[in-house]
Design an enzyme around this catalytic site. Structure first.
Site, PDB file in Angstrom:
ATOM      1  N   ALA A  29      50.869  62.928  25.397  1.00  0.00           N
ATOM      2  CA  ALA A  29      51.369  62.194  26.429  1.00  0.00           C
ATOM      3  C   ALA A  29      52.241  60.895  26.229  1.00  0.00           C
ATOM      4  O   ALA A  29      53.512  60.420  26.699  1.00  0.00           O
ATOM      5  CB  ALA A  29      50.404  61.785  27.696  1.00  0.00           C
ATOM      6  N   GLN A  32      43.528  61.462  28.063  1.00  0.00           N
ATOM      7  CA  GLN A  32      43.749  60.444  26.956  1.00  0.00           C
ATOM      8  C   GLN A  32      44.640  61.169  25.723  1.00  0.00           C
ATOM      9  O   GLN A  32      44.297  61.263  24.439  1.00  0.00           O
ATOM     10  CB  GLN A  32      42.395  60.255  25.993  1.00  0.00           C
ATOM     11  CG  GLN A  32      41.534  58.924  26.543  1.00  0.00           C
ATOM     12  CD  GLN A  32      42.476  57.803  26.372  1.00  0.00           C
ATOM     13  OE1 GLN A  32      43.486  57.722  25.620  1.00  0.00           O
ATOM     14  NE2 GLN A  32      42.089  56.822  27.335  1.00  0.00           N
ATOM     15  N   SER A  33      45.649  61.809  26.193  1.00  0.00           N
ATOM     16  CA  SER A  33      46.486  62.600  25.462  1.00  0.00           C
ATOM     17  C   SER A  33      47.264  62.041  24.409  1.00  0.00           C
ATOM     18  O   SER A  33      48.076  60.858  24.886  1.00  0.00           O
ATOM     19  CB  SER A  33      47.490  63.752  26.304  1.00  0.00           C
ATOM     20  OG  SER A  33      48.443  64.129  25.692  1.00  0.00           O
ATOM     21  N   ASN A  34      47.349  62.269  23.400  1.00  0.00           N
ATOM     22  CA  ASN A  34      48.210  61.668  22.488  1.00  0.00           C
ATOM     23  C   ASN A  34      49.655  62.199  22.663  1.00  0.00           C
ATOM     24  O   ASN A  34      50.860  61.507  22.523  1.00  0.00           O
ATOM     25  CB  ASN A  34      47.888  62.093  21.003  1.00  0.00           C
ATOM     26  CG  ASN A  34      46.831  61.490  20.265  1.00  0.00           C
ATOM     27  OD1 ASN A  34      46.472  60.472  20.344  1.00  0.00           O
ATOM     28  ND2 ASN A  34      45.916  62.504  19.810  1.00  0.00           N
TER      29      ASN A  34
END
Ligand SMILES: Cc1ncc(COP(=O)(O)O)c(C=O)c1O
Length: 351
Positions: A101, A97-99
Site C-alpha cells: 500500500a 499495515q501493507s508495505n
C-alpha cells in the site's frame, strides 16, 4: 498488455543468455519508478558470526520512493498497465499495515495519480509504520472489517471516482497483478548474477521472503539461464494453503506473457513455512533475533514481519550446516522497514 504481441520462442534446446531475457522483459509496458539496479552488499561480519558461507545482501530495500522495497519493482509493470487504461485514480485492496500500500501510493504520486487505499482492519489509536507513511503521502484511506466489505468499499470507490469524471483502476483486478512481481524478480536475479559474476562468483542459494510472486521470477531466471543455484523462499503468511502450486502457476503465466516456452512445476518450488511464528503480521522471537543480528553486525535494518522471518530461516539453515565456507548465499532484502516503528516496544530498552 497483450501476450500476443510477443512472439513465442521455439522450445528451448539451450539456455538463454541474460541479454535474451532482458530483451523479452524490455517488450513489456513499463514505467520507471525504482532506483535500479539496487546494490549487492557483502555481509562479512554477519557471515563470520554465523560461521558458514559467504553472505551477500541484495538491497531491494533501497529501491527509492517512500522507504523503498520489493513492490516498487513490480509497480513499474502494474502502473504501466493502469496508465494504458487511462487511469487517474488507483484503487487498491490491501492490509492495514501493507508495505505494498505504502509503495503504491508513492508510485501513484510520482505519476500524478490519486490513490484510494481500501485496507482490511480498523483505524488504530496510534498511527504508525506503513499506515503513517501512506497518510503522509496523501492516500485516501478507507477501512474494511473483512474481505466482503473490502470489495464493496472498493467498488464504491470506483463508482464515486467515475461519478466525479475520474478514471479509476482497481489494481488487484489487473490481469498481470501477480505476474508483475515475477517479471520484476527475473530482473532482480539477473542483477544479482551480474554483480557476483563481476567478482568471479556464482550464488549457491538465494533466500527471499515470499508468498509466491517474487520467487516465481527467481525460479524463472534460474531455469531460463540453465543455472543450478537454489531458490529458497521463506513465507510470512499462512494465507495461501499451497504456495508451491501458486508460485509455479504465477511463473508459468509470466513465462507465457513473455512468450517463453518453459514450465515451472510445484515440486521445483522450495518454500519453507516453518518461520511464520505466531502468525502473519505478528513478530516472532526468531525473526526479532534475526532483525537485531543484521542491525548489530551489518547496520542493516530488516523488519519483524517479512524479512526478519526470512532471515531467521536462512540463519537456521546455516546453523544446521546446509552450506560450507565456499558457498555463496544471497539474502534478498525486500524492504518493509517501516514496520519496526509499528513494533517499537521490541527495541525500546526496558528501564
Ligand atoms: C517486505 C516484503 N517482503 C516480501 C513480501 C512477499 O512478496 P511476494 O508477494 O512477492 O511473495 C512482501 C509482500 O507484501 C513484503 O512486503
Amino acid at each position: 498488455m497483450s501476450a500476443d504481441a510477443i512472439t513465442t520462442l521455439p522450445a528451448r534446446s539451450a539456455p538463454l543468455l541474460p541479454a535474451d531475457i532482458r530483451a523479452r522483459l524490455a517488450m513489456l509496458p513499463r514505467v520507471r519508478l525504482a532506483c535500479l539496479p539496487t546494490p549487492l552488499h557483502e555481509a562479512p561480519r554477519l557471515a563470520h558470526h554465523l560461521g558458514g558461507p559467504r553472505i551477500f545482501i541484495k538491497r531491494d530495500d533501497l529501491t527509492g520512493a517512500a522507504f523503498g522495497g520489493n513492490k516498487l519493482r513490480n509497480l513499474e509493470f502494474r502502473m504501466a498497465a493502469a496508465q494504458s487504461l487511462g487511469a487517474d485514480t488507483i484503487v487498491v485492496e490491501l492490509d492495514q499495515q501493507s508495505n505494498s500500500a505504502r509503495q503504491t501510493v508513492a508510485a501513484a504520486n510520482k505519476l500524478g495519480m490519486r490513490t484510494i487505499l481500501v485496507l482490511q482492519g480498523a483505524m488504530p489509536d496510534d498511527v504508525q509504520g506503513n499506515l503513517l507513511v501512506s497518510f503522509l503521502l496523501g492516500a485516501d484511506v478507507r477501512f474494511a472489517a473483512d474481505r466482503t466489505e473490502q470489495r464493496q468499499l472498493a467498488e464504491a470507490a470506483l463508482r464515486e471516482t467515475e461519478a466525479a469524471d475520474g478514471t479509476p483502476c482497481l489494481l488487484n483486478d489487473l490481469p498481470m497483478f501477480d505476474e508483475g512481481s515475477a517479471f520484476a524478480y527475473i530482473e532482480s536475479t539477473l542483477e544479482i548474477l551480474e554483480d557476483l559474476s563481476a567478482e568471479g562468483l556464482e550464488p549457491s542459494c538465494l533466500y527471499m521472503s515470499s508468498s509466491g510472486k517474487g520467487q516465481a521470477g527467481q525460479l524463472l531466471a534460474r531455469e531460463l539461464l540453465g543455472a543450478d543455484f537454489q531458490v529458497r523462499g521463506i513465507t510470512a503468511t499462512a494465507e495461501f494453503s499451497d504456495i508451491p502450486a501458486r508460485t509455479a502457476a504465477i511463473a508459468n503465466r509470466a513465462a507465457h506473457r513473455l512468450g517463453l516456452d518453459i514450465e515451472i512445476r510445484p515440486e521445483m518450488v522450495d518454500n519453507d513455512d516453518a518461520f511464520i511464528g505466531p502468525g502473519y503480521g505478528l513478530p516472532s522471537d526468531a525473526g526479532n533475533d534475526a532483525v537485531q543480528l543484521f542491525a548489530r553486525t551489518e547496520g542493516i535494518v530488516l523488519d519483524p514481519i517479512y524479512t526478519g522471518k526470512c532471515a531467521a530461516g536462512m540463519i537456521a539453515h546455516i546453523r544446521r550446516g546446509d552450506f560450507g565456507p565456499d558457498d555463496i548465499v544471497v539474502f534478498v532484502h525486500t524492504g518493509g522497514t517501516p514496520a519496526i516503528f509499528t513494533h517499537n516496544a521490541l527495541w525500546t530498552p526496558q528501564t
